[in-house]
Design a protein around this motif. Structure first.
Motif, mmCIF file in Angstrom:
data_model
loop_
_atom_site.group_PDB
_atom_site.id
_atom_site.type_symbol
_atom_site.label_atom_id
_atom_site.label_comp_id
_atom_site.label_asym_id
_atom_site.label_seq_id
_atom_site.Cartn_x
_atom_site.Cartn_y
_atom_site.Cartn_z
ATOM 1 N N LEU A 177 0.802 -1.221 0.000
ATOM 2 C CA LEU A 177 0.000 0.000 0.000
ATOM 3 C C LEU A 177 0.836 1.273 0.000
ATOM 4 C CD1 LEU A 177 -2.794 -0.949 2.578
ATOM 5 C CD2 LEU A 177 -2.979 -0.880 0.090
ATOM 6 N N ALA A 178 2.136 1.175 0.276
ATOM 7 C CA ALA A 178 2.971 2.369 0.405
ATOM 8 C C ALA A 178 2.953 3.256 -0.842
ATOM 9 C CB ALA A 178 4.400 1.975 0.765
ATOM 10 N N PRO A 179 3.125 2.703 -2.067
ATOM 11 C CA PRO A 179 3.077 3.601 -3.240
ATOM 12 C C PRO A 179 1.742 4.325 -3.379
ATOM 13 C CG PRO A 179 4.040 1.481 -3.825
ATOM 14 C CD PRO A 179 3.468 1.322 -2.452
ATOM 15 N N ALA A 180 0.639 3.619 -3.135
ATOM 16 C CA ALA A 180 -0.676 4.261 -3.237
ATOM 17 C C ALA A 180 -0.851 5.314 -2.151
ATOM 18 C CB ALA A 180 -1.780 3.212 -3.130
ATOM 19 N N PHE A 181 -0.336 5.042 -0.955
ATOM 20 C CA PHE A 181 -0.464 6.012 0.132
ATOM 21 C C PHE A 181 0.294 7.292 -0.185
ATOM 22 C CE2 PHE A 181 1.151 7.947 4.039
ATOM 23 C CZ PHE A 181 -0.019 8.104 4.767
#
Length: 313
Positions: free
Chosen positions: A231-235
């Motif tokens: 989820l880090a890139p989307a966050f």
């Protein structure tokens, strides 16, 4: 029935016995239909293209290029000296820290809402209500939002009186400062985070959690080794989107603050100043500075979005 024919090169080919020219005619008809469908599609896109051209592209180009001309219309670079002005630099810095702080607060709160919604049914009532409310609140801004906060935490309101009695903090004066813009910016930032980040949460596969459990991992191990890295890139992409949204906001700030303090209000002052004549073209330089910052942000956001789509496919 099939027919066998010799090609000029000596190879043998088999084909179904069909009337001569039927296959070629059908292919041509299919291609013509495809071209017609594409033409109709572009025709339907034309109104939106005209709208973008007239109300986004042309004003943007005019605003930016105006910084390269003086009041008489002669080319000059003297307007760029405004970027070295301490007041202008302070306005840029105020816009940057205000956008960054509101984006971080909105991103954290919005991510928590998405995490809570992940336990709800995708087609349930709770999810439908939150999605609808987020769509409305994310677009609620400008003078209406400013009035809502004035009526809620402004002078002589119930909330302002209770907060001042309990903490001694006067929300009525805080609301009309640059720091006070954190309240309305966070208000429309949280629902925007929910809208932009929830699809990434929906992309998490239940099988990944089952695989972690099969290997002896805990729920914490799943989030630490799978959920958070995925989820880090989307966050961070949503965080950049929130920053850009706050950085370019104008109407709400203009309704609450009359003397400037952020770069969008500084551009308004350059265009409407009645005390300093001939500085209208300086607004184009400030707009160019904003465009450069926004271009860097959108490039980073696009890169993170491409990385997110790799595992969502």
């Amino acid at each position: 029935m099939t027919t066998t024919a010799k090609s000029p090169a000596g190879t043998t080919a088999s084909a179904a016995a069909v009337p001569a020219g039927t296959e070629r005619l059908g292919t041509r008809g299919a291609g013509g239909s495809t071209l017609r469908r594409r033409g109709v599609g572009w025709l339907g896109f034309a109104p939106f293209g005209v709208y973008v051209l007239l109300f986004l592209a042309v004003p943007g180009v005019v605003a930016i290029t105006s910084g390269f001309f003086d009041a008489s219309g002669r080319p000059t670079l003297a307007n760029f000296a405004a970027l070295g002005d301490r007041t202008i630099a302070s306005n840029f810095w105020s816009s940057i820290w205000l956008s960054a702080v509101s984006a971080v607060i909105s991103a954290v709160l919005g991510a928590l809402v998405c995490w809570a919604l992940s336990a709800a049914r995708p087609d349930g009532l709770v999810r439908a209500v939150v999605d609808s409310a987020s769509s409305v609140f994310a677009q609620f801004g400008g003078v209406m939002l400013a009035f809502a906060f004035i009526a809620t935490v402004g002078a002589q309101t119930l909330v302002q009186g209770v907060v001042q009695q309990l903490t001694g903090f006067d929300t009525s004066t805080f609301l009309y400062s640059v720091a006070g813009l954190l309240l309305p910016y966070t208000y429309f930032g949280v629902p925007l985070m929910v809208l932009s980040f929830m699809p990434a949460f929906d992309g998490l596969r239940p099988q990944w959690g089952e695989a972690v459990a099969t290997l002896g991992g805990t729920r914490l191990d799943f989030w630490r080794r799978v959920g958070v890295p995925v989820l880090a890139p989307a966050f961070f992409g949503s965080l950049i989107l929130l920053f850009a949204n706050a950085f370019s906001s104008y109407a709400t700030a203009a309704a609450l603050i009359s003397q400037g303090g952020i770069i969008t209000l500084a551009i308004r002052q350059q265009l409407t100043s009645e005390t300093i004549v001939g500085v209208a073209n300086t607004a184009g330089v400030l707009a160019l500075g904003m465009v450069v910052i926004m271009a860097v942000l959108m490039t980073a956001c696009a890169a993170l979005d491409r990385r997110t789509r790799r595992w969502q496919r």
